[in-house]
Every structure is written in structure tokens, then in C-alpha cells.
Write a protein that holds these residues in place. Structure first.
Motif, short mmCIF file in Angstrom:
data_model
loop_
_atom_site.label_atom_id
_atom_site.label_comp_id
_atom_site.label_asym_id
_atom_site.label_seq_id
_atom_site.Cartn_x
_atom_site.Cartn_y
_atom_site.Cartn_z
N ALA A 57 9.64 2.19 0.92
CA ALA A 57 8.32 1.94 1.30
C ALA A 57 8.31 0.59 1.76
O ALA A 57 7.85 0.34 3.50
CB ALA A 57 8.05 2.94 1.32
N ARG A 58 7.71 -0.57 1.12
CA ARG A 58 7.55 -1.67 1.98
C ARG A 58 8.67 -2.72 2.48
O ARG A 58 8.37 -2.99 3.52
CB ARG A 58 7.12 -2.80 0.12
N CYS B 109 4.15 9.08 3.51
CA CYS B 109 4.23 10.09 2.35
C CYS B 109 4.03 11.49 2.01
O CYS B 109 2.80 11.57 3.27
CB CYS B 109 3.88 8.93 1.38
N LYS C 114 8.87 -0.56 5.53
CA LYS C 114 7.35 -1.11 7.05
C LYS C 114 8.18 -2.16 7.36
O LYS C 114 7.92 -2.77 8.57
CB LYS C 114 6.92 -1.14 6.04
N TYR D 149 -0.48 9.41 5.30
CA TYR D 149 0.32 9.88 3.87
C TYR D 149 -0.88 11.11 4.34
O TYR D 149 -1.48 12.18 4.91
CB TYR D 149 -0.99 9.30 3.06
N THR E 110 1.34 3.23 3.22
CA THR E 110 1.72 4.13 4.08
C THR E 110 1.79 3.67 5.78
O THR E 110 0.28 3.25 5.51
CB THR E 110 3.16 5.35 3.69
N ASP E 111 1.95 4.01 6.67
CA ASP E 111 1.70 4.21 8.08
C ASP E 111 0.57 5.23 7.86
O ASP E 111 -0.73 5.33 8.06
CB ASP E 111 2.15 3.88 8.93
N LYS F 18 8.52 3.22 10.46
CA LYS F 18 7.43 3.62 10.33
C LYS F 18 7.73 4.68 9.59
O LYS F 18 8.69 5.58 8.79
CB LYS F 18 6.45 5.21 11.48
N VAL F 19 6.26 4.84 8.10
CA VAL F 19 6.47 5.62 6.77
C VAL F 19 5.52 6.21 6.66
O VAL F 19 4.39 5.66 6.65
CB VAL F 19 6.67 4.36 5.24
#
Length: 270
Positions: free
Chosen positions: A186-187, A198, A190, A214, A211-212, A195-196
Motif C-alpha cells: 500500500a505504501r 482498505c 501511494k 478506510y 491509506t486514503d 489511491k488506496v
């Protein structure tokens, strides 16, 4: 939000001894109403003072206040039926849904649906049991016509995340939010301006904070860890709601119907 949900949300911030208390309360909350603080301390293996500090940390005045809040949580299980397997499993699923409903915020699922619609490519990360949920979500989105792939191998996640860009979108699934491989991927994603979002059970977990945005669901292990039950049920419940949102789009619903018709026709030919 009831006190059990508050405890789950704060769980990552607890010390090891406080987590022992939390685990006992989350799994045996009904039994505590007949205990005094010393009995609970003996069961958990901590001091009375640790329990008092824990109570204040979760917003209760004292242990008596905790017992009152636990007692106010409704239950639909009849004591006469406690040993009935059907009742036990039904209660597990019912509790998982009720707790997830307290945690799920529909606006975040709508935002997730919007990101899915706009993404050029969608990648879903998950390892172990979360990998099963990733595969299920992939199959559902695929049948709606999305360009989607699930990745359940840690090495492939790193490779995939290193070649993403701002047009791509990652959905990372981790119940604990502390799975190192998921966090690393995820890191990297980004860092590539991807865009991430979770799906996890802890808003204060490393993954959620990275994350952006959750989506939070209940943690099944806090309901009953002694039985062989579906640890991904709460995650799948959120996925069901997400897919229901997506299928309000007539075009996506039409695409899914095409796959249904194609499968039925294929089976007839065989």
C-alpha cells in the motif's frame, strides 16, 4: 456506538494487559455482570488498578459503569438454548452484523463505489483468509465489467504496486490492519500516486492510517474465537453492501446479467 464497539475501535492503543481485559470482555461480556472487579482481575491475570484504568480509557467512570453499559446491550439468545449449535452460530452471525452496522458508515462505501467506477484498473490485495475475500470481491467486480485483479501473494503485491499510477486503484483487505506485506504494498502504491482504500477492523491500525480512506467492520475473533466460524463474515457483509450500491447502476447490473446468461448458456451447451 455501544461499549463493545468502542473497545474494538480502541484495541490497537491498548497495552498487552489491557488487551487481555478487552479480549475477555468482548468474548464474555454477559458473564461480567455477576463479577466484582477482583474476580475479573483474577480471571484475566491483571491487577484491580489495571482494570480501573482500562475502564476510564474506554470512557467509563469505573468498573460499575462498565457493567451497566454491558448490561444495556440487548441479546436475543435464550439461556435455555445456549447449548444449541444452530442458536450459537446464528447468534455469532447476528452479532457480527449488528456490530458491523454500528461501525459501517454508508457514505464511505458510496465513496468506495465511486472510486471503483472511475478507476482504469483495480487491484485487490489480501493474504490468508483476507485473500479469500479479495478473490470474492474480484469475481463480483469482474462480472460487472470492471478491469480488476486480486493479488494474494506478498511478492506479487510488491511487484504490482511498484508499477501502478494515478489512474489505478487499490483495495487492501486486512482484518488486523497490521499485515506487513499489505502495508508495504500500500505504501509503494501511494508513493506512485495511486489511491488506496482498505477494509479493516481497526481505524487506528497502521494500514488504516496509511491509506486514503478506510471501511471499518467488526472483528469476528472478538465475538467467538473458540469455534470454527467464518472470520471474514464481517468483511463479506461490507462487500455485499458495496456490491448492492454498485448494482443500482443499470449498466453494471446489465453487465452482470450478461455473465449470468452466458454461464447458463454455456452449461446448456455442455
Amino acid at each position: 456506538m455501544d461499549i463493545l464497539t468502542v473497545i474494538q475501535q480502541l484495541y490497537p492503543s491498548f497495552s498487552k494487559k489491557e488487551q487481555f481485559i478487552a479480549n475477555y470482555i468482548l468474548q464474555n461480556g454477559k458473564a461480567i455482570k455477576n463479577m466484582n472487579i477482583s474476580v475479573l482481575a483474577n480471571h484475566v491475570g491483571v491487577s484491580n488498578g489495571t482494570i480501573t484504568h482500562f475502564c476510564k480509557k474506554i470512557g467509563c467512570y469505573n468498573f460499575a459503569d462498565l457493567k451497566v453499559q454491558l448490561g444495556s446491550i440487548s441479546t436475543t439468545v435464550s439461556p435455555a438454548s445456549e447449548n444449541d449449535i444452530l442458536v450459537q452460530v446464528h447468534h455469532f452471525y447476528q452479532t457480527a452484523i449488528e456490530r458491523s452496522n454500528q461501525l459501517l458508515e454508508i457514505k464511505y462505501l458510496h465513496q468506495l463505489a465511486d472510486r471503483i467506477r472511475k478507476a482504469a484498473r483495480i487491484y485487490i490485495y489480501g493474504i490468508g483468509s483476507s485473500g479469500l475475500s479479495a478473490n470474492e470481491l474480484m469475481l463480483r467486480l469482474l462480472r460487472m465489467g470492471f478491469n480488476v485483479q486480486s493479488i494474494t501473494d506478498s511478492h506479487l503485491m510488491v511487484i504490482n504496486s511498484s508499477i501502478l499510477n494515478e489512474k489505478d486503484f487499490v483495495i487492501a483487505i486486512s482484518s488486523s490492519g497490521e499485515t506487513t506485506a499489505i502495508i508495504d504494498a500500500a505504501r509503494i502504491a501511494k508513493n506512485n500516486k495511486c489511491k488506496v482504500v482498505c477494509l479493516t477492523t481497526f481505524s487506528e491500525s497502521r494500514l488504516a492510517q496509511l491509506t486514503d480512506s478506510y471501511v471499518i467492520v467488526s472483528n469476528s475473533l472478538f465475538i467467538d474465537k473458540e469455534r470454527f466460524v467464518n472470520s471474514q463474515f464481517s468483511t463479506m457483509y461490507a462487500i455485499d453492501v458495496l456490491c448492492s450500491i454498485l448494482l443500482t447502476d443499470v449498466n453494471l447490473k446489465g453487465s452482470m446479467q450478461i455473465t449470468v446468461d452466458t454461464i447458463l448458456e454455456h452449461n446448456r451447451v455442455e
